[in-house]
Design an enzyme around this catalytic site. Structure first.
Site, PDB file in Angstrom:
ATOM      1  N   ASN A   9       0.965  -0.823   0.219  1.00  0.00           N
ATOM      2  CA  ASN A   9       0.312  -0.431   0.060  1.00  0.00           C
ATOM      3  C   ASN A   9       0.745   0.899  -0.191  1.00  0.00           C
ATOM      4  O   ASN A   9       0.861   1.540   1.061  1.00  0.00           O
ATOM      5  CB  ASN A   9      -0.761   0.360   1.627  1.00  0.00           C
ATOM      6  CG  ASN A   9      -1.893   0.973   1.091  1.00  0.00           C
ATOM      7  OD1 ASN A   9      -1.893   1.790   0.530  1.00  0.00           O
ATOM      8  ND2 ASN A   9      -2.471   0.869   2.658  1.00  0.00           N
ATOM      9  N   TRP A  10       1.334   1.663  -1.278  1.00  0.00           N
ATOM     10  CA  TRP A  10       2.104   3.006  -0.754  1.00  0.00           C
ATOM     11  C   TRP A  10       0.947   4.531  -0.585  1.00  0.00           C
ATOM     12  O   TRP A  10       2.074   5.127  -0.645  1.00  0.00           O
ATOM     13  CB  TRP A  10       2.306   3.263  -2.720  1.00  0.00           C
ATOM     14  CG  TRP A  10       3.544   1.785  -3.159  1.00  0.00           C
ATOM     15  CD1 TRP A  10       3.566   1.109  -2.955  1.00  0.00           C
ATOM     16  CD2 TRP A  10       4.167   1.897  -4.637  1.00  0.00           C
ATOM     17  NE1 TRP A  10       4.478   0.060  -3.773  1.00  0.00           N
ATOM     18  CE2 TRP A  10       4.665   1.147  -4.733  1.00  0.00           C
ATOM     19  CE3 TRP A  10       3.697   2.847  -5.193  1.00  0.00           C
ATOM     20  CZ2 TRP A  10       5.400   0.142  -5.676  1.00  0.00           C
ATOM     21  CZ3 TRP A  10       4.407   2.407  -7.578  1.00  0.00           C
ATOM     22  CH2 TRP A  10       4.884   1.172  -7.299  1.00  0.00           C
ATOM     23  N   LYS A  11       0.380   3.726  -0.576  1.00  0.00           N
ATOM     24  CA  LYS A  11      -0.430   5.444   0.218  1.00  0.00           C
ATOM     25  C   LYS A  11      -0.779   6.963  -0.534  1.00  0.00           C
ATOM     26  O   LYS A  11      -0.234   6.424  -2.337  1.00  0.00           O
ATOM     27  CB  LYS A  11      -0.077   6.071   1.561  1.00  0.00           C
ATOM     28  CG  LYS A  11      -0.093   4.765   2.814  1.00  0.00           C
ATOM     29  CD  LYS A  11      -0.368   4.954   4.016  1.00  0.00           C
ATOM     30  CE  LYS A  11      -0.008   3.568   4.675  1.00  0.00           C
ATOM     31  NZ  LYS A  11      -0.036   3.156   6.450  1.00  0.00           N
ATOM     32  N   HIS A  98      -9.968   1.769   4.827  1.00  0.00           N
ATOM     33  CA  HIS A  98      -8.411   1.706   5.542  1.00  0.00           C
ATOM     34  C   HIS A  98      -8.482   3.015   6.974  1.00  0.00           C
ATOM     35  O   HIS A  98      -9.325   3.505   6.436  1.00  0.00           O
ATOM     36  CB  HIS A  98      -7.556   2.418   5.277  1.00  0.00           C
ATOM     37  CG  HIS A  98      -6.305   2.197   5.291  1.00  0.00           C
ATOM     38  ND1 HIS A  98      -5.542   2.967   6.099  1.00  0.00           N
ATOM     39  CD2 HIS A  98      -5.067   1.141   4.674  1.00  0.00           C
ATOM     40  CE1 HIS A  98      -4.576   2.789   6.819  1.00  0.00           C
ATOM     41  NE2 HIS A  98      -3.986   1.730   6.158  1.00  0.00           N
ATOM     42  N   GLU A 147      -6.070  -4.337  10.712  1.00  0.00           N
ATOM     43  CA  GLU A 147      -4.962  -3.315  11.143  1.00  0.00           C
ATOM     44  C   GLU A 147      -4.829  -2.756  12.080  1.00  0.00           C
ATOM     45  O   GLU A 147      -5.772  -1.474  12.447  1.00  0.00           O
ATOM     46  CB  GLU A 147      -4.956  -3.128   9.727  1.00  0.00           C
ATOM     47  CG  GLU A 147      -4.517  -3.321   8.456  1.00  0.00           C
ATOM     48  CD  GLU A 147      -3.670  -2.269   7.390  1.00  0.00           C
ATOM     49  OE1 GLU A 147      -2.397  -2.501   6.750  1.00  0.00           O
ATOM     50  OE2 GLU A 147      -4.277  -0.991   7.013  1.00  0.00           O
ATOM     51  N   GLY A 153       1.882   2.615  10.920  1.00  0.00           N
ATOM     52  CA  GLY A 153       3.514   3.343  10.767  1.00  0.00           C
ATOM     53  C   GLY A 153       3.993   3.827  12.072  1.00  0.00           C
ATOM     54  O   GLY A 153       5.013   4.902  11.952  1.00  0.00           O
ATOM     55  N   SER A 184       2.863  -2.061  10.630  1.00  0.00           N
ATOM     56  CA  SER A 184       4.314  -2.225  10.620  1.00  0.00           C
ATOM     57  C   SER A 184       4.981  -3.606  10.265  1.00  0.00           C
ATOM     58  O   SER A 184       5.736  -3.894  11.268  1.00  0.00           O
ATOM     59  CB  SER A 184       4.582  -1.307  12.615  1.00  0.00           C
ATOM     60  OG  SER A 184       4.725  -0.675  12.483  1.00  0.00           O
ATOM     61  N   GLY A 205       2.725  -1.399   3.756  1.00  0.00           N
ATOM     62  CA  GLY A 205       2.540   0.174   3.891  1.00  0.00           C
ATOM     63  C   GLY A 205       4.397   1.032   3.933  1.00  0.00           C
ATOM     64  O   GLY A 205       4.937   0.407   2.566  1.00  0.00           O
TER      65      GLY A 205
HETATM   66  P1  PGA Z   1       2.441   0.177   7.724  1.00  0.00           P
HETATM   67  O1  PGA Z   1       1.388   0.665   7.082  1.00  0.00           O
HETATM   68  O2  PGA Z   1       3.174  -0.945   7.502  1.00  0.00           O
HETATM   69  O3  PGA Z   1       3.212   1.429   7.299  1.00  0.00           O
HETATM   70  O4  PGA Z   1       2.392   0.508   9.218  1.00  0.00           O
HETATM   71  C1  PGA Z   1       0.126  -0.302   6.516  1.00  0.00           C
HETATM   72  C2  PGA Z   1      -0.785  -0.093   5.703  1.00  0.00           C
HETATM   73  O5  PGA Z   1      -1.729   1.372   6.514  1.00  0.00           O
HETATM   74  O6  PGA Z   1      -1.784  -0.306   5.294  1.00  0.00           O
END
Ligand code: PGA
Length: 221
Positions: A9-11, A98, A147, A153, A184, A205
């Site tokens: 997920n590149w956001k 999300h 999640e 994050g 994470s 992410g």
């Molecule tokens: P992260 O994000 O790996 O940076 O914790 C995961 C997500 O929000 O899908």
């Protein structure tokens, strides 16, 4: 052996130049032996869907493409929205629900159910994000990503044991066929999650923005 699904997920990151660089730097040989047992899905921002689809097809890369969201409306006069019907030209998966969408865009249960219905009408596979075992899951969802908000994050993942117990509860009590873990995930901790009986993959992410880290996550899962 269970087939795993590994989702990037590149956001809201990556210009088209940065995405090309990511694709060129991705160490494809490192994951070659994993592609029959692992489904790999890249979810870039909308601006890169066309380019990514073209590149992946042209180079025959073992990646599926997904969107990070989908409009709650069908195609039509909804300025700024991208309907499922338009997305299906580029993607086979859609992330819906999300926690960042719920928090910053106030998406509620009804809106998420509309998104899921429209995504399914366009034959997209929905990856529906839940924040715990009690998050409501719209009808027809087959893939869920657990999640927990505290883990996103932060560098502080949930414990594999707790993630497994949430995954087990969802698998036992709903029609969901596959539960992924997200929050994470790194190349160091990924296998502690994927070795759990009810965890069928991961949603990544931050670590997916680095092509070598993401390849290592695929290899280690
Ligand atoms: P992260 O994000 O790996 O940076 O914790 C995961 C997500 O929000 O899908």
């Amino acid at each position: 052996m269970k087939k795993l699904t590994i989702v990037a997920n590149w956001k809201s990151n990556m210009t088209s130049g940065e995405a090309i660089q990511w694709l060129q730097e991705f160490p494809i040989s490192q994951i070659q032996s994993h592609t029959s047992s692992k489904e790999i899905v890249i979810c870039p921002p909308f601006t890169l869907l066309n380019q990514l689809k073209w590149y992946v097809t042209e180079k025959k890369l073992p990646f599926q493409i997904g969107s990070q969201d989908v409009s709650p409306f069908p195609r039509g006069a909804y300025t700024g929205e991208v309907a499922a019907d338009l997305l299906k030209e580029f993607v086979t998966y859609s992330i819906i629900g999300h926690s960042e969408r719920r928090k910053y865009f106030h998406e509620d249960g009804q809106m998420l159910a509309n998104k899921v219905d429209l995504a399914h009408s366009s034959d997209l596979t929905v990856i529906f994000c839940v924040q715990g075992a009690n998050t409501s899951i719209p009808k027809g969802v087959r893939v869920v990503a657990y999640e927990p908000v505290f883990a996103i994050g932060t560098g502080e993942p949930d414990s594999p044991e707790n993630a497994e117990s949430v995954a087990r509860s969802i698998s036992d009590n709903t029609q969901v066929e596959m539960v992924l873990y997200g929050g994470s995930v790194t190349e160091k901790n990924v296998s502690s999650f994927t070795k759990m009986e009810h965890i069928r993959g991961v949603l990544v992410g931050t670590a997916s923005l680095n092509p070598s880290s993401f390849a290592q996550i695929i290899a280690n899962a």
